[in-house]
Design a protein around this motif. Structure first.
Motif, PDB file in Angstrom:
ATOM      1  N   LEU A   1      42.141  27.435  67.815  1.00 25.29           N
ATOM      2  CA  LEU A   1      41.670  26.365  68.120  1.00 25.29           C
ATOM      3  C   LEU A   1      42.677  25.355  68.941  1.00 25.29           C
ATOM      4  CD1 LEU A   1      39.404  23.986  67.579  1.00 25.29           C
ATOM      5  CD2 LEU A   1      40.575  23.403  65.467  1.00 25.29           C
ATOM      6  N   ASP A   2      42.192  25.012  70.036  1.00 26.87           N
ATOM      7  CA  ASP A   2      43.048  23.957  71.039  1.00 26.87           C
ATOM      8  C   ASP A   2      42.866  22.698  70.573  1.00 26.87           C
ATOM      9  OD1 ASP A   2      43.982  25.901  72.678  1.00 26.87           O
ATOM     10  OD2 ASP A   2      42.441  26.011  74.063  1.00 26.87           O
ATOM     11  N   VAL A   3      44.066  21.779  70.564  1.00 28.10           N
ATOM     12  CA  VAL A   3      44.011  20.255  69.816  1.00 28.10           C
ATOM     13  C   VAL A   3      44.639  19.675  70.688  1.00 28.10           C
ATOM     14  CG1 VAL A   3      43.233  20.862  67.466  1.00 28.10           C
ATOM     15  CG2 VAL A   3      45.687  20.677  67.901  1.00 28.10           C
ATOM     16  N   ASP A   4      44.743  18.275  70.685  1.00 24.40           N
ATOM     17  CA  ASP A   4      45.352  17.220  71.250  1.00 24.40           C
ATOM     18  C   ASP A   4      46.610  17.017  70.422  1.00 24.40           C
ATOM     19  OD1 ASP A   4      43.903  17.331  73.722  1.00 24.40           O
ATOM     20  OD2 ASP A   4      42.745  15.543  72.811  1.00 24.40           O
TER      21      ASP A   4
ATOM     22  N   SER B   1      40.544   3.227  68.250  1.00 22.38           N
ATOM     23  CA  SER B   1      39.198   2.729  68.842  1.00 22.38           C
ATOM     24  C   SER B   1      39.227   1.475  68.945  1.00 22.38           C
ATOM     25  CB  SER B   1      38.073   3.084  67.842  1.00 22.38           C
ATOM     26  OG  SER B   1      38.311   2.585  66.560  1.00 22.38           O
ATOM     27  N   ALA B   2      37.995   0.893  69.626  1.00 20.56           N
ATOM     28  CA  ALA B   2      37.921  -0.569  69.658  1.00 20.56           C
ATOM     29  C   ALA B   2      38.161  -1.484  68.534  1.00 20.56           C
ATOM     30  CB  ALA B   2      36.824  -1.097  70.643  1.00 20.56           C
ATOM     31  N   GLU B   3      37.438  -0.892  67.565  1.00 21.26           N
ATOM     32  CA  GLU B   3      37.372  -1.748  66.222  1.00 21.26           C
ATOM     33  C   GLU B   3      38.922  -1.454  65.279  1.00 21.26           C
ATOM     34  OE1 GLU B   3      35.125   0.675  67.002  1.00 21.26           O
ATOM     35  OE2 GLU B   3      33.788  -0.547  67.848  1.00 21.26           O
ATOM     36  N   SER B   4      39.688  -0.517  65.585  1.00 26.87           N
ATOM     37  CA  SER B   4      40.754  -0.263  64.791  1.00 26.87           C
ATOM     38  C   SER B   4      41.651  -1.229  65.176  1.00 26.87           C
ATOM     39  CB  SER B   4      41.115   1.196  64.823  1.00 26.87           C
ATOM     40  OG  SER B   4      41.733   1.286  66.335  1.00 26.87           O
ATOM     41  N   ASP B   5      42.744  -1.233  64.119  1.00 27.90           N
ATOM     42  CA  ASP B   5      43.860  -2.049  64.320  1.00 27.90           C
ATOM     43  C   ASP B   5      45.290  -1.407  64.637  1.00 27.90           C
ATOM     44  OD1 ASP B   5      44.033  -0.891  61.929  1.00 27.90           O
ATOM     45  OD2 ASP B   5      44.422  -3.009  60.738  1.00 27.90           O
ATOM     46  N   VAL B   6      45.096  -0.280  65.003  1.00 28.00           N
ATOM     47  CA  VAL B   6      46.320   0.866  65.542  1.00 28.00           C
ATOM     48  C   VAL B   6      47.072   0.232  66.435  1.00 28.00           C
ATOM     49  CG1 VAL B   6      46.887   3.118  66.316  1.00 28.00           C
ATOM     50  CG2 VAL B   6      44.908   2.821  64.612  1.00 28.00           C
ATOM     51  N   GLU B   7      48.247   0.075  66.203  1.00 28.46           N
ATOM     52  CA  GLU B   7      49.200  -0.466  67.168  1.00 28.46           C
ATOM     53  C   GLU B   7      49.189   0.542  68.300  1.00 28.46           C
ATOM     54  OE1 GLU B   7      53.592  -2.556  66.818  1.00 28.46           O
ATOM     55  OE2 GLU B   7      53.198  -0.786  65.621  1.00 28.46           O
ATOM     56  N   THR B   8      48.666   0.208  69.459  1.00 28.73           N
ATOM     57  CA  THR B   8      48.724   1.187  70.710  1.00 28.73           C
ATOM     58  C   THR B   8      50.073   1.022  71.568  1.00 28.73           C
ATOM     59  OG1 THR B   8      47.556  -0.646  71.813  1.00 28.73           O
ATOM     60  CG2 THR B   8      46.167   0.878  70.753  1.00 28.73           C
TER      61      THR B   8
ATOM     62  N   HIS C   1      46.761  25.510  68.555  1.00 29.00           N
ATOM     63  CA  HIS C   1      47.495  25.480  69.674  1.00 29.00           C
ATOM     64  C   HIS C   1      47.287  24.088  70.135  1.00 29.00           C
ATOM     65  CE1 HIS C   1      48.220  25.663  74.098  1.00 29.00           C
ATOM     66  NE2 HIS C   1      48.872  26.574  73.703  1.00 29.00           N
ATOM     67  N   VAL C   2      48.718  23.392  70.132  1.00 32.27           N
ATOM     68  CA  VAL C   2      48.685  21.848  70.618  1.00 32.27           C
ATOM     69  C   VAL C   2      48.884  21.906  72.046  1.00 32.27           C
ATOM     70  CG1 VAL C   2      49.818  19.880  70.393  1.00 32.27           C
ATOM     71  CG2 VAL C   2      49.697  21.581  68.364  1.00 32.27           C
ATOM     72  N   ASN C   3      48.119  20.925  72.820  1.00 34.95           N
ATOM     73  CA  ASN C   3      47.851  20.981  74.456  1.00 34.95           C
ATOM     74  C   ASN C   3      49.092  20.199  74.599  1.00 34.95           C
ATOM     75  OD1 ASN C   3      45.427  22.422  74.591  1.00 34.95           O
ATOM     76  ND2 ASN C   3      44.407  20.441  74.001  1.00 34.95           N
ATOM     77  N   ASP C   4      49.460  20.126  75.883  1.00 38.08           N
ATOM     78  CA  ASP C   4      50.728  19.317  76.464  1.00 38.08           C
ATOM     79  C   ASP C   4      50.084  17.846  76.409  1.00 38.08           C
ATOM     80  OD1 ASP C   4      52.480  21.403  76.575  1.00 38.08           O
ATOM     81  OD2 ASP C   4      51.881  21.849  78.542  1.00 38.08           O
ATOM     82  N   HIS C   5      51.130  16.705  76.290  1.00 40.74           N
ATOM     83  CA  HIS C   5      50.658  15.457  76.349  1.00 40.74           C
ATOM     84  C   HIS C   5      51.335  14.931  77.834  1.00 40.74           C
ATOM     85  CE1 HIS C   5      50.770  11.098  75.454  1.00 40.74           C
ATOM     86  NE2 HIS C   5      49.601  11.435  74.763  1.00 40.74           N
TER      87      HIS C   5
ATOM     88  N   LEU D   1      55.767  -0.255  75.780  1.00 47.31           N
ATOM     89  CA  LEU D   1      55.938   1.387  75.575  1.00 47.31           C
ATOM     90  C   LEU D   1      54.616   1.819  74.741  1.00 47.31           C
ATOM     91  CD1 LEU D   1      57.663   3.778  76.037  1.00 47.31           C
ATOM     92  CD2 LEU D   1      58.758   3.083  73.521  1.00 47.31           C
ATOM     93  N   PRO D   2      53.839   2.631  75.332  1.00 48.28           N
ATOM     94  CA  PRO D   2      52.695   3.253  74.596  1.00 48.28           C
ATOM     95  C   PRO D   2      53.250   4.035  73.245  1.00 48.28           C
ATOM     96  CG  PRO D   2      53.016   4.463  76.610  1.00 48.28           C
ATOM     97  CD  PRO D   2      53.896   3.381  76.592  1.00 48.28           C
ATOM     98  N   THR D   3      52.124   4.082  72.492  1.00 53.38           N
ATOM     99  CA  THR D   3      52.542   4.866  70.992  1.00 53.38           C
ATOM    100  C   THR D   3      51.480   6.105  71.068  1.00 53.38           C
ATOM    101  OG1 THR D   3      50.975   3.609  69.812  1.00 53.38           O
ATOM    102  CG2 THR D   3      53.059   2.886  69.778  1.00 53.38           C
ATOM    103  N   LEU D   4      51.867   6.906  70.470  1.00 60.41           N
ATOM    104  CA  LEU D   4      50.924   8.245  70.129  1.00 60.41           C
ATOM    105  C   LEU D   4      49.697   7.904  69.523  1.00 60.41           C
ATOM    106  CD1 LEU D   4      50.756  11.077  70.795  1.00 60.41           C
ATOM    107  CD2 LEU D   4      51.711  11.461  68.610  1.00 60.41           C
ATOM    108  N   GLU D   5      49.722   6.809  68.847  1.00 59.49           N
ATOM    109  CA  GLU D   5      48.288   6.332  68.054  1.00 59.49           C
ATOM    110  C   GLU D   5      47.398   5.634  69.089  1.00 59.49           C
ATOM    111  OE1 GLU D   5      51.625   5.745  65.114  1.00 59.49           O
ATOM    112  OE2 GLU D   5      51.527   5.848  67.194  1.00 59.49           O
ATOM    113  N   ALA D   6      47.737   5.343  70.209  1.00 66.52           N
ATOM    114  CA  ALA D   6      46.728   4.882  71.339  1.00 66.52           C
ATOM    115  C   ALA D   6      45.870   5.805  71.695  1.00 66.52           C
ATOM    116  CB  ALA D   6      47.578   4.374  72.515  1.00 66.52           C
ATOM    117  N   ASP D   7      46.139   7.134  71.651  1.00 63.80           N
ATOM    118  CA  ASP D   7      45.327   8.345  71.896  1.00 63.80           C
ATOM    119  C   ASP D   7      44.198   8.397  70.914  1.00 63.80           C
ATOM    120  OD1 ASP D   7      47.128   8.597  73.918  1.00 63.80           O
ATOM    121  OD2 ASP D   7      47.641  10.599  73.156  1.00 63.80           O
ATOM    122  N   ILE D   8      44.065   7.715  69.505  1.00 70.07           N
ATOM    123  CA  ILE D   8      43.111   8.013  68.827  1.00 70.07           C
ATOM    124  C   ILE D   8      42.662   6.760  68.259  1.00 70.07           C
ATOM    125  CG2 ILE D   8      44.179  10.021  67.934  1.00 70.07           C
ATOM    126  CD1 ILE D   8      45.137   8.569  65.532  1.00 70.07           C
TER     127      ILE D   8
END
Length: 394
Positions: free
Chosen positions: A125-128, A299-306, A257-261, A290-297
Motif C-alpha cells: 500500500l502506497d501512502v503519503d 481541512s478548512a474546518e480544522s484548527d491544525v497548525e499549518t 510504502h511511504v511516498n517521497d515528499h 515555515l509549513p508543517t507536515l500537518e498542513a497536508d492533512i
C-alpha cells in the motif's frame, strides 16, 4: 551381545514405555538391514527387535521380569517363521511415526481433515508521508480465496455429502504387506482412492470444483497507525486466504510504502527540510513562514497548525541547521515525536546590474573586503551531516 533384554536396548529395568520405544527407534535406525546389510548387524537387529517385542508388551515384560519365557505361545518365535508379525514400529523408527513410507504425505494413522488453514497474503500500500506520520484509514480491494457459499465449504454439490471411502473403509490409509527375512512387514500408507481423507465426494460442487473455496474480489478497510514507515506491516487477522475444504482463513499483511515528499525528507522519526534565503536576508536576518507536515492533512474546518514562524538571525551562514523539537513524526509506539531539522542555504546572486554592483563594492570597501585573502579552516561536520551519517548507518 548381552542376553539381558534391558541391556540389549540399553535401558534401565525401571524404564517406562516411552524410554523403551525411543531406545528401540534409535537402534533400529542404526541396525536395520536396509541401512547396514552386514550379517552380524542383522543378527543384532533381530536381538534388538526381540527385546523390544517383549519389553513393549506389559504382559510379556512382567513374565520376563518374573523369570518366565515370554516367547512361548506364539510370540516372536512364530513371527520368525513368517506368520504375520507387525513391524509398524520399525517403520516408525525411519519415518517419524507417520505410518511408514507413505506417512510423509501427512497421514497420522487416521483420516486427515479436508479443512485446513489458508495461507497468509501480502499486499503493498502506497501512502503519503503525512498519512504515515499521523495515521489514516484506507480501503483496499483484495483478490483472495473466500468460502464457497454454494456448498458452504463442504465441497459437495447441494443435496449431496461426502461418503466414506470404500477402499480404506473411512480410515484414510491402507495396509501394505511386504515379505522379508523377518517375516511380513506391514506398513500403513494414505489411501490412494480418497487421498487420505477417508471420504470421497461423489458429486463435487460446480462452483468450487470440490475445493470448498472460490476466488473473489472484496473491499477491506485498513486502519494505519501513526508513525508507520516504509516496510512496516499491518496485520489483519483472518483476512487472508480461506483454507481448502472451507478451513479457517490465514492473515492478510499490508506492507507500507511511504511516498517521497516535496518538502520534507524522513529519517526514522525525524524530518529534514532545506530553506533557501537571499544573501541579504541571511545578513540582515528575517522571519519566514515555515509549513508543517500537518498542513497536508488539514481541512478548512480544522484548527491544525499549518505553518509556524521561523526566525533566521542576522549573520546566518549557509549550512546552518536549527533543530525544532517535537515537530517530526510521531512514534509508532505512541511515545513522543521526532524533531524537525531546518537547514539554511544562503543564495549568492549570480546576476547584478550596474547599480547593484556599485552598492556591493561600496559595502566591500566599508568592510575592508575589497581584496580578501580567504580563510582556510579545518573541515567542520554540520549537524545535518552528522544526522545523515547516523541515519545512513541504520
Amino acid at each position: 551381545m548381552s542376553q539381558d533384554l534391558y541391556e540389549t536396548l540399553g535401558v534401565s529395568r525401571d524404564a517406562d514405555g516411552d524410554v523403551i520405544k525411543k531406545a528401540y527407534r534409535r537402534l533400529a535406525r542404526q541396525l536395520h538391514p536396509d541401512v547396514n546389510p552386514d550379517p552380524a548387524t542383522q543378527e543384532q537387529f533381530k536381538e534388538v527387535t526381540r527385546a523390544y517385542e517383549v519389553l513393549s508388551d506389559p504382559e510379556k515384560r512382567r513374565m520376563y521380569d518374573l523369570g518366565g519365557d515370554p516367547f512361548n505361545g506364539g510370540g516372536f518365535g512364530s513371527a520368525g517363521a513368517g506368520q504375520g508379525f507387525s513391524f509398524t514400529d520399525i517403520m516408525d523408527a525411519f519415518f517419524g511415526g507417520q505410518g511408514g513410507a507413505g506417512g510423509a504425505a501427512g497421514s497420522g494413522r487416521g483420516p486427515r481433515p479436508r479443512a485446513r488453514r489458508g495461507q497468509d497474503a501480502l499486499i503493498r500500500l502506497d501512502v503519503d508521508l503525512a498519512e504515515a506520520a499521523f495515521g489514516t484509514t484506507h480501503e483496499l480491494k483484495v483478490d483472495t480465496a473466500v468460502l464457497c457459499t454454494v456448498c458452504n465449504g463442504e465441497g459437495a454439490a447441494p443435496g449431496s455429502h461426502p461418503v466414506p471411502c470404500e477402499t480404506c473403509g473411512g480410515r484414510g490409509e491402507t495396509v501394505h504387506l511386504q515379505r522379508s527375512f523377518l517375516g511380513e512387514i506391514r506398513t500403513m500408507r494414505p489411501c490412494a482412492a480418497c487421498r487420505g481423507f477417508g471420504t470421497i465426494i461423489p458429486e463435487p460442487c460446480r462452483e468450487c470444483s470440490g475445493d470448498g473455496r472460490v476466488r473473489s474480489r472484496r473491499t477491506l478497510t485498513v486502519k494505519i497507525p501513526a508513525g508507520v514507515d516504509t516496510g512496516t506491516r499491518v496485520q489483519l487477522t483472518g483476512q487472508g486466504e480461506v483454507g481448502p475444504g472451507g478451513g479457517p482463513a490465514g492473515d492478510l499483511y499490508v506492507e507500507m510504502h511511504v511516498n517521497d515528499h516535496p518538502v520534507f525528507t524522513r529519517h526514522n522519526a525525524d524530518l529534514l527540510c532545506q530553506v533557501t534565503v537571499p544573501m541579504t536576508a541571511a545578513a540582515l536576518g528575517t522571519t519566514i513562514s515555515l509549513p508543517t507536515l500537518e498542513a497536508d492533512i488539514a481541512s478548512a474546518e480544522s484548527d491544525v497548525e499549518t505553518a509556524i514562524p521561523f526566525t533566521i538571525p542576522p549573520g546566518t551562514q549557509s549550512g546552518t541547521e536549527t533543530v525544532l523539537g517535537g515537530r517530526g513524526v510521531p512514534s509508532l509506539r505512541g511515545t513522543g515525536r521526532g524533531d524537525l531539522v531546518v537547514r539554511i542555504v544562503v543564495e549568492t546572486p549570480s546576476r547584478l546590474d550596474d547599480r547593484q554592483q556599485e552598492l556591493l563594492r561600496e559595502l566591500a570597501a566599508l568592510r575592508d573586503e575589497e581584496s580578501p585573502d580567504g580563510q582556510l579552516n579545518a573541515h567542520h561536520q554540520s549537524v545535518f551531516d552528522r544526522l545523515r551519517k547516523t541515519f545512513g548507518q541504520r
